[in-house]
Scaffold this motif. Structure first.
Motif, PDB file in Angstrom:
ATOM      1  N   ALA A  23      40.956  72.826  32.161  1.00  0.00           N
ATOM      2  CA  ALA A  23      40.370  72.483  33.465  1.00  0.00           C
ATOM      3  C   ALA A  23      39.328  71.367  33.427  1.00  0.00           C
ATOM      4  N   CYS A  24      38.786  71.051  32.281  1.00  0.00           N
ATOM      5  CA  CYS A  24      37.655  70.124  32.242  1.00  0.00           C
ATOM      6  C   CYS A  24      37.941  68.852  31.447  1.00  0.00           C
ATOM      7  N   ALA A  25      38.824  68.968  30.452  1.00  0.00           N
ATOM      8  CA  ALA A  25      39.018  67.858  29.523  1.00  0.00           C
ATOM      9  C   ALA A  25      39.495  66.589  30.221  1.00  0.00           C
ATOM     10  N   ALA A  26      40.279  66.731  31.267  1.00  0.00           N
ATOM     11  CA  ALA A  26      40.836  65.565  31.951  1.00  0.00           C
ATOM     12  C   ALA A  26      39.725  64.581  32.307  1.00  0.00           C
ATOM     13  N   CYS A  27      38.589  65.089  32.744  1.00  0.00           N
ATOM     14  CA  CYS A  27      37.479  64.201  33.083  1.00  0.00           C
ATOM     15  C   CYS A  27      36.472  64.075  31.944  1.00  0.00           C
ATOM     16  N   HIS A  28      36.139  65.217  31.325  1.00  0.00           N
ATOM     17  CA  HIS A  28      35.035  65.189  30.362  1.00  0.00           C
ATOM     18  C   HIS A  28      35.432  64.679  28.981  1.00  0.00           C
ATOM     19  N   ASP A  29      36.721  64.539  28.701  1.00  0.00           N
ATOM     20  CA  ASP A  29      37.130  63.872  27.466  1.00  0.00           C
ATOM     21  C   ASP A  29      37.182  62.355  27.665  1.00  0.00           C
ATOM     22  N   PRO A  84      19.684  64.540  29.161  1.00  0.00           N
ATOM     23  CA  PRO A  84      18.914  64.762  30.396  1.00  0.00           C
ATOM     24  C   PRO A  84      19.503  65.895  31.243  1.00  0.00           C
ATOM     25  N   ARG A  85      20.800  66.117  31.121  1.00  0.00           N
ATOM     26  CA  ARG A  85      21.419  67.205  31.888  1.00  0.00           C
ATOM     27  C   ARG A  85      21.041  68.550  31.280  1.00  0.00           C
ATOM     28  N   ILE A  86      21.081  68.591  29.925  1.00  0.00           N
ATOM     29  CA  ILE A  86      20.733  69.839  29.238  1.00  0.00           C
ATOM     30  C   ILE A  86      19.283  70.219  29.549  1.00  0.00           C
ATOM     31  N   ASP A  87      18.445  69.170  29.735  1.00  0.00           N
ATOM     32  CA  ASP A  87      17.043  69.439  30.080  1.00  0.00           C
ATOM     33  C   ASP A  87      16.897  70.206  31.399  1.00  0.00           C
ATOM     34  N   LYS A  88      17.906  70.118  32.269  1.00  0.00           N
ATOM     35  CA  LYS A  88      17.841  70.851  33.548  1.00  0.00           C
ATOM     36  C   LYS A  88      17.994  72.351  33.349  1.00  0.00           C
ATOM     37  N   GLY A  89      18.469  72.738  32.185  1.00  0.00           N
ATOM     38  CA  GLY A  89      18.665  74.170  31.907  1.00  0.00           C
ATOM     39  C   GLY A  89      20.116  74.563  32.096  1.00  0.00           C
ATOM     40  N   THR A 141      25.578  76.580  37.454  1.00  0.00           N
ATOM     41  CA  THR A 141      25.642  76.614  38.917  1.00  0.00           C
ATOM     42  C   THR A 141      26.354  75.368  39.447  1.00  0.00           C
ATOM     43  N   HIS A 142      26.008  74.199  38.883  1.00  0.00           N
ATOM     44  CA  HIS A 142      26.653  72.962  39.326  1.00  0.00           C
ATOM     45  C   HIS A 142      28.146  72.957  39.003  1.00  0.00           C
ATOM     46  N   ALA A 143      28.492  73.510  37.844  1.00  0.00           N
ATOM     47  CA  ALA A 143      29.910  73.546  37.468  1.00  0.00           C
ATOM     48  C   ALA A 143      30.685  74.491  38.386  1.00  0.00           C
ATOM     49  N   PHE A 164      29.178  69.344  41.973  1.00  0.00           N
ATOM     50  CA  PHE A 164      27.974  68.526  41.881  1.00  0.00           C
ATOM     51  C   PHE A 164      28.407  67.073  41.989  1.00  0.00           C
ATOM     52  N   ASN A 165      28.128  66.415  43.109  1.00  0.00           N
ATOM     53  CA  ASN A 165      28.595  65.044  43.347  1.00  0.00           C
ATOM     54  C   ASN A 165      30.109  64.946  43.110  1.00  0.00           C
ATOM     55  N   ALA A 166      30.510  64.061  42.167  1.00  0.00           N
ATOM     56  CA  ALA A 166      31.950  63.882  41.931  1.00  0.00           C
ATOM     57  C   ALA A 166      32.552  64.986  41.064  1.00  0.00           C
ATOM     58  N   MET A 167      31.698  65.892  40.622  1.00  0.00           N
ATOM     59  CA  MET A 167      32.183  67.030  39.822  1.00  0.00           C
ATOM     60  C   MET A 167      32.685  68.095  40.791  1.00  0.00           C
ATOM     61  N   PRO A 168      34.007  68.369  40.792  1.00  0.00           N
ATOM     62  CA  PRO A 168      34.545  69.348  41.746  1.00  0.00           C
ATOM     63  C   PRO A 168      34.158  70.785  41.373  1.00  0.00           C
TER      64      PRO A 168
HETATM   65  C1  HEC Z   1      37.635  65.553  38.400  1.00  0.00           C
HETATM   66  C2  HEC Z   1      36.836  65.322  37.234  1.00  0.00           C
HETATM   67  C3  HEC Z   1      36.057  66.499  36.654  1.00  0.00           C
HETATM   68  C4  HEC Z   1      36.550  67.692  36.202  1.00  0.00           C
HETATM   69  C5  HEC Z   1      37.979  68.170  36.195  1.00  0.00           C
HETATM   70  C6  HEC Z   1      35.409  68.416  35.685  1.00  0.00           C
HETATM   71  N1  HEC Z   1      34.270  67.695  35.836  1.00  0.00           N
HETATM   72 FE1  HEC Z   1      32.414  68.246  35.290  1.00  0.00          FE
HETATM   73  N2  HEC Z   1      31.674  66.517  36.011  1.00  0.00           N
HETATM   74  C7  HEC Z   1      32.406  65.503  36.581  1.00  0.00           C
HETATM   75  C8  HEC Z   1      31.522  64.430  36.989  1.00  0.00           C
HETATM   76  C9  HEC Z   1      31.969  63.138  37.634  1.00  0.00           C
HETATM   77  C10 HEC Z   1      30.209  64.831  36.659  1.00  0.00           C
HETATM   78  C11 HEC Z   1      28.937  64.085  36.899  1.00  0.00           C
HETATM   79  C12 HEC Z   1      28.396  64.453  38.244  1.00  0.00           C
HETATM   80  C13 HEC Z   1      27.081  63.754  38.518  1.00  0.00           C
HETATM   81  O1  HEC Z   1      26.168  63.888  37.680  1.00  0.00           O
HETATM   82  O2  HEC Z   1      26.969  63.096  39.545  1.00  0.00           O
HETATM   83  C14 HEC Z   1      30.343  66.147  36.050  1.00  0.00           C
HETATM   84  C15 HEC Z   1      29.277  66.877  35.587  1.00  0.00           C
HETATM   85  C16 HEC Z   1      29.386  68.119  34.983  1.00  0.00           C
HETATM   86  C17 HEC Z   1      28.276  68.885  34.492  1.00  0.00           C
HETATM   87  C18 HEC Z   1      26.811  68.469  34.560  1.00  0.00           C
HETATM   88  C19 HEC Z   1      26.219  68.927  35.851  1.00  0.00           C
HETATM   89  C20 HEC Z   1      24.771  68.524  35.982  1.00  0.00           C
HETATM   90  O3  HEC Z   1      24.048  69.246  36.670  1.00  0.00           O
HETATM   91  O4  HEC Z   1      24.366  67.520  35.372  1.00  0.00           O
HETATM   92  C21 HEC Z   1      28.761  70.026  33.961  1.00  0.00           C
HETATM   93  C22 HEC Z   1      27.981  71.154  33.320  1.00  0.00           C
HETATM   94  C23 HEC Z   1      30.180  69.972  34.129  1.00  0.00           C
HETATM   95  N3  HEC Z   1      30.533  68.809  34.753  1.00  0.00           N
HETATM   96  C24 HEC Z   1      31.033  70.963  33.698  1.00  0.00           C
HETATM   97  C25 HEC Z   1      32.407  70.952  33.934  1.00  0.00           C
HETATM   98  C26 HEC Z   1      33.261  72.018  33.567  1.00  0.00           C
HETATM   99  C27 HEC Z   1      32.833  73.283  32.845  1.00  0.00           C
HETATM  100  C28 HEC Z   1      34.519  71.677  33.965  1.00  0.00           C
HETATM  101  C29 HEC Z   1      35.780  72.479  33.844  1.00  0.00           C
HETATM  102  C30 HEC Z   1      35.766  73.798  34.363  1.00  0.00           C
HETATM  103  C31 HEC Z   1      34.431  70.370  34.592  1.00  0.00           C
HETATM  104  N4  HEC Z   1      33.126  69.967  34.551  1.00  0.00           N
HETATM  105  C32 HEC Z   1      35.503  69.678  35.128  1.00  0.00           C
HETATM  106  C33 HEC Z   1      33.771  65.476  36.730  1.00  0.00           C
HETATM  107  C34 HEC Z   1      34.623  66.505  36.416  1.00  0.00           C
END
Ligand code: HEC
Length: 142
Positions: free
Chosen positions: A73-79, A96-101, A107-109, A113-117
């Motif tokens: 679920a996450c690698a597509a973006c986070h890799d 800096p993100r880890i510093d948020k706790g 909670t954001h995940a 959070f913004n572009a993070m769905p």
């Molecule tokens: C569609 C792309 C996408 C997918 C899929 C995705 N993320 Fe993210 N994620 C992002 C983006 C973009 C950000 C940065 C958001 C920002 O800081 O504005 C982010 C940020 C985060 C953060 C940091 C939040 C913060 O407060 O700084 C965490 C933790 C995170 N993702 C966890 C996950 C996890 C766990 C998954 C899988 C379950 C996941 N993400 C899947 C795009 C994605």
């Protein structure tokens, strides 16, 4: 000849059980039935195949591991850093993100959070599984 001997012996044994013999036979029968039951059953779509036909992915076997959830679920973006996602293993992007706790990150995940769905778009991920995935991601990125 052996058969009749065995049968007689069995009859005697069963007589020995007296009134409980019926119950014993019933439970033996149940046991035999469960032993000869087929190991797996094939269920054709549209057929009512009972509870055992529930799809293998239902949550009964406990949460998936953080790395499993991350990969699916996450690698597509986070890799790749797609959509501006902080890359796994990029300590500079993560510190800096880890510093948020961790709690805030989880909670954001979960909520997005913004572009993070929310839940990374993983509709069948539990909150616990997302938390495990965040821990996996954070641990690999410090
Ligand atoms: C569609 C792309 C996408 C997918 C899929 C995705 N993320 Fe993210 N994620 C992002 C983006 C973009 C950000 C940065 C958001 C920002 O800081 O504005 C982010 C940020 C985060 C953060 C940091 C939040 C913060 O407060 O700084 C965490 C933790 C995170 N993702 C966890 C996950 C996890 C766990 C998954 C899988 C379950 C996941 N993400 C899947 C795009 C994605």
């Amino acid at each position: 000849m052996m058969k009749t001997v065995v049968a007689k012996a069995l009859a005697v044994v069963l007589l020995g059980f007296g009134l409980t013999a019926g119950a014993v036979m019933a439970s033996v029968e149940d046991e035999i039935r469960s032993r000869i039951a087929p190991v797996g059953t094939v269920c054709v779509q549209g057929e009512d195949c009972g509870e055992s036909a529930a799809p293998a992915q239902t949550a009964s076997s406990g949460p998936r591991s953080g790395s499993e959830v991350y990969s699916s679920a996450c690698a597509a973006c986070h890799d790749t850093g797609a959509a501006g996602a902080p890359k796994k293993g990029d300590a500079g992007a993560w510190s800096p993100r880890i510093d948020k706790g961790l709690e805030t990150l989880v909670t954001h995940a979960i909520n997005g959070f913004n572009a993070m769905p929310a839940k990374g778009g993983c509709g069948n991920c539990s909150d616990e599984e997302i938390e495990l995935a965040v821990e996996h991601l954070v641990e690999a990125s410090q």
